[in-house]
Design a protein around this motif. Structure first.
Motif, PDB file in Angstrom:
ATOM      1  N   UNK A 110      13.242 -59.794   2.223  1.00 34.84           N
ATOM      2  CA  UNK A 110      13.562 -58.388   2.511  1.00 34.84           C
ATOM      3  C   UNK A 110      14.300 -57.765   1.317  1.00 34.84           C
ATOM      4  N   UNK A 111      15.221 -58.504   0.701  1.00 33.69           N
ATOM      5  CA  UNK A 111      15.909 -58.011  -0.504  1.00 33.69           C
ATOM      6  C   UNK A 111      14.893 -57.697  -1.601  1.00 33.69           C
ATOM      7  N   UNK A 112      13.885 -58.560  -1.730  1.00 26.81           N
ATOM      8  CA  UNK A 112      12.867 -58.374  -2.772  1.00 26.81           C
ATOM      9  C   UNK A 112      11.894 -57.253  -2.408  1.00 26.81           C
ATOM     10  N   UNK A 156      13.099 -57.768 -12.457  1.00 28.10           N
ATOM     11  CA  UNK A 156      13.130 -56.884 -11.285  1.00 28.10           C
ATOM     12  C   UNK A 156      13.821 -57.537 -10.086  1.00 28.10           C
ATOM     13  N   UNK A 157      14.303 -58.777 -10.276  1.00 28.61           N
ATOM     14  CA  UNK A 157      14.921 -59.479  -9.140  1.00 28.61           C
ATOM     15  C   UNK A 157      16.330 -58.933  -8.926  1.00 28.61           C
ATOM     16  N   UNK A 158      16.614 -58.401  -7.737  1.00 22.23           N
ATOM     17  CA  UNK A 158      17.957 -57.875  -7.481  1.00 22.23           C
ATOM     18  C   UNK A 158      18.947 -59.014  -7.231  1.00 22.23           C
ATOM     19  N   UNK A 159      20.209 -58.677  -7.088  1.00 19.98           N
ATOM     20  CA  UNK A 159      21.194 -59.674  -6.663  1.00 19.98           C
ATOM     21  C   UNK A 159      20.735 -60.199  -5.302  1.00 19.98           C
ATOM     22  N   UNK A 160      20.659 -61.502  -5.163  1.00 18.49           N
ATOM     23  CA  UNK A 160      20.107 -62.091  -3.933  1.00 18.49           C
ATOM     24  C   UNK A 160      21.218 -62.385  -2.922  1.00 18.49           C
ATOM     25  N   UNK A 161      20.850 -62.587  -1.655  1.00 17.53           N
ATOM     26  CA  UNK A 161      21.873 -62.710  -0.602  1.00 17.53           C
ATOM     27  C   UNK A 161      22.974 -63.730  -0.915  1.00 17.53           C
TER      28      UNK A 161
END
Ligand SMILES: [Zn+2]
Lengths: 96, 471
Positions: free
Chosen positions: B180-182, B296-301
């Motif tokens: 979902x974050x991705x 493009x990878x955001x900060x992950x959970x």
């Protein structure tokens, strides 16, 4: 080693083919010939060769992620042997 | 004998693309039957599939986010079987050469980190849907809707590293949150865009070899996965303790009965005769593409939870709740940064109002201002709740509502002292009893002051001033 009659019938069943006894015998012979032909490769050392899945190795082309509706549902549905409204009608599938 | 369970999970995630994986039909949910079909996804002769680039991107990003190795060459294969929801009589999937391999996800439980390996990630297409005309018993037909045919799926297979149902649930939730974050999957388990099957076996603790496994299907919520695993582990242990042997089979979770039952019917020996799909050339992914997507990878959970806990000094549990949604975590940070007071209170408020926040019906200032007003004693906790509700309902700034409704409380020491003096002077008998030791009368005085101020006095200050004056 030739293909057995049981193997022929098994493959036929998986492909939903009904073979008569004569046909099964004929298929066993023909499939055996094909396998024997392919088996010529055994004379080469292929341990270092990556199996060829395709004759060309250019990499698959892509399409962009955009929707273009086909828009002719009737054209699709009319190919079906049976339908109910806009569904394909198929033999009943029993599920628990 | 003590047993331990060995669990591996297979997740099928529907990728959030607009169009299908091999044709330009829409992936939209809820369209009329067979509306989203074309000659390609209904398997008409002579058509050719063309791969959706976005589906590949989504899978690569997932691979990067789960520390998998993206293979520079992967191959689509045909999985052959007959079923009326599968018009081509084969499913295009990846078999021997998947898109990515050898990754992991870290889960934290009770202060310790467990690393769950990921065996592989591959792309495949979904099948259609059968509607059983079950309304009338004895119906001889089923109805097929092929809208879902060729909707892109990503299968993520874990290593058999999971040992308890709770760990399984934690792994699944973390995986769902990552997807979902991705923004590659909406993660909705009830609607089927995030599905899970489980392989379960048990073995005596200390034994190296795996026991015989059963495959569990039909679990459509995180809670159901945990319950099904729990039940299946207990069942297998009982079978062994009774001197029996676990049978390798597929079992369905029956949520109503709370048991797993053997799946009947489809058990005929699966012989899928996989072979490379001649219609699709091998998928080549170069390192440059992977590196471009890595950016493009955001900060992950996992990273977000750790950072929120350490930067704001909030309990890890709160950081986990806040990080269950990227939007909620961002909101919390904006609110906590807008007001420098106790982030713990800000965190609690964000968790309490999560639904409205995630629905986009609140601004971070609303929370920042009520938290600040409470800390300065300007408003009470009760008023704070009323104000937030009103702000959600009207969209007005929360401090404007506070002033319009006169919800500030009296925290001015001078003003309070005058009222306290008045109440003390008006109740000499009670004052005497209090001073004689009946300290329980304190609440009587507080009540009188609240009455006098129509509930607007700051209760904590009232107590302080009262205690000082009554001595
Ligand atoms: Zn299509």
């Amino acid at each position: 080693m030739a293909i057995t009659r049981e193997e022929v019938l098994h493959v036929a069943r998986l492909a939903r083919l009904a073979l008569s006894s004569d046909e099964a015998d004929r298929m066993r012979e023909q499939l055996g010939d094909i396998l024997a032909y392919i088996r010529q490769l055994d004379r080469l050392d292929t341990s270092e060769v990556v199996p060829t899945s395709h004759a060309v190795e250019t990499g698959t082309p892509y399409r962009d992620d955009s929707v273009h509706p086909f828009g002719e549902k009737e054209e699709i549905l009319k190919n079906a042997p049976d339908r109910e409204d806009d569904f394909f009608r198929v033999p009943r599938i029993i599920e628990d | 004998m003590e047993f331990e369970a060995v669990i591996g999970l297979e997740v099928h995630a529907q990728l959030a693309t607009e169009s299908k994986i091999f044709c330009a039909c829409s992936t939209g949910f809820g369209a009329p039957p067979n509306e989203n079909t074309c000659p390609v996804c209904t398997g008409m002769p002579g058509v050719l599939p063309v791969l959706n680039r976005k589906a590949v991107e989504f899978a690569i990003r997932t691979a990067v986010a789960t520390s998998c190795r993206v293979q520079n060459r992967s191959v689509f294969a045909r999985k052959n079987y007959f079923y009326p929801d599968l018009p081509k009589a084969y499913q295009i999937s990846q078999y021997e050469l998947p898109l990515a391999v050898s990754g992991h996800i870290d889960i934290e439980r009770n202060g310790t980190t467990r690393r769950i390996g990921i065996t592989r990630i591959h792309l495949e297409e979904d099948a259609g849907k059968l509607v059983h005309a079950g309304a009338f018993a004895g119906a001889q037909t089923s109805l097929a809707d092929l809208n879902r045919c060729s909707v892109p799926l990503m299968e993520i297979v874990s290593e058999p590293d999971i040992r308890t149902p709770e760990e399984g649930g934690a792994y699944l939730r973390r995986l769902r949150d990552i997807l979902v974050y991705l923004e590659v999957c909406d993660g909705n388990m009830e609607e089927g865009s995030f599905r899970c099957d489980a392989n379960v076996s048990v073995r005596p603790r200390g034994q190296k070899e795996f026991g015989t496994k059963a495959e569990l299907k039909n679990m459509n919520s995180f809670r159901n996965v945990e319950k099904a695993l729990e039940h299946e582990i207990r069942r297998q242990i009982e079978v062994i303790e009774d001197g029996g042997a676990v049978v390798q089979e597929t079992r369905l979770w029956d949520a109503d009965a709370g048991v797993t039952v053997p799946m009947r019917g489809k058990e005929e020996a699966h012989d899928y005769r996989y072979f490379p799909d001649p219609d699709l050339l091998p998928l080549h992914i170069d390192e440059a593409w992977v590196e471009e997507l890595r950016k493009t990878i955001p900060e992950l959970p996992g990273e977000k939870i750790a950072r929120l806990a350490s930067r704001y000094g909030i309990p890890r549990y709160d950081a986990e709740l806040l990080s269950s949604s990227r939007l909620l975590a961002d909101f919390f940070e904006a609110a906590a940064d807008a007001f420098g007071g106790n982030p713990k209170v800000t965190a609690n408020e964000c968790i309490q109002w999560k639904d409205a926040i995630v629905a986009g019906r609140m601004s971070p200032e609303t929370i920042a201002h009520v938290v600040e007003d409470r800390e300065t004693g300007t408003i009470s906790a009760t008023a704070s709740k009323t104000l937030v509700e009103a702000a959600i309902g009207t969209g007005k700034p929360v401090r404007q509502i506070r002033d319009e409704k006169g919800l500030t409380q009296i925290s001015d020491a001078g003003a309070l002292e005058a009222i306290v003096d008045k109440v003390i002077a008006g109740n000499p008998k009670e004052v005497e009893s209090y001073r004689a030791g009946k300290t329980g009368l304190l609440s009587f005085f507080v009540g009188q002051i609240m009455k006098e101020t129509r509930g607007k006095a700051n209760p904590r200050m009232v107590q302080e001033v009262l205690k000082a004056k009554l001595g």
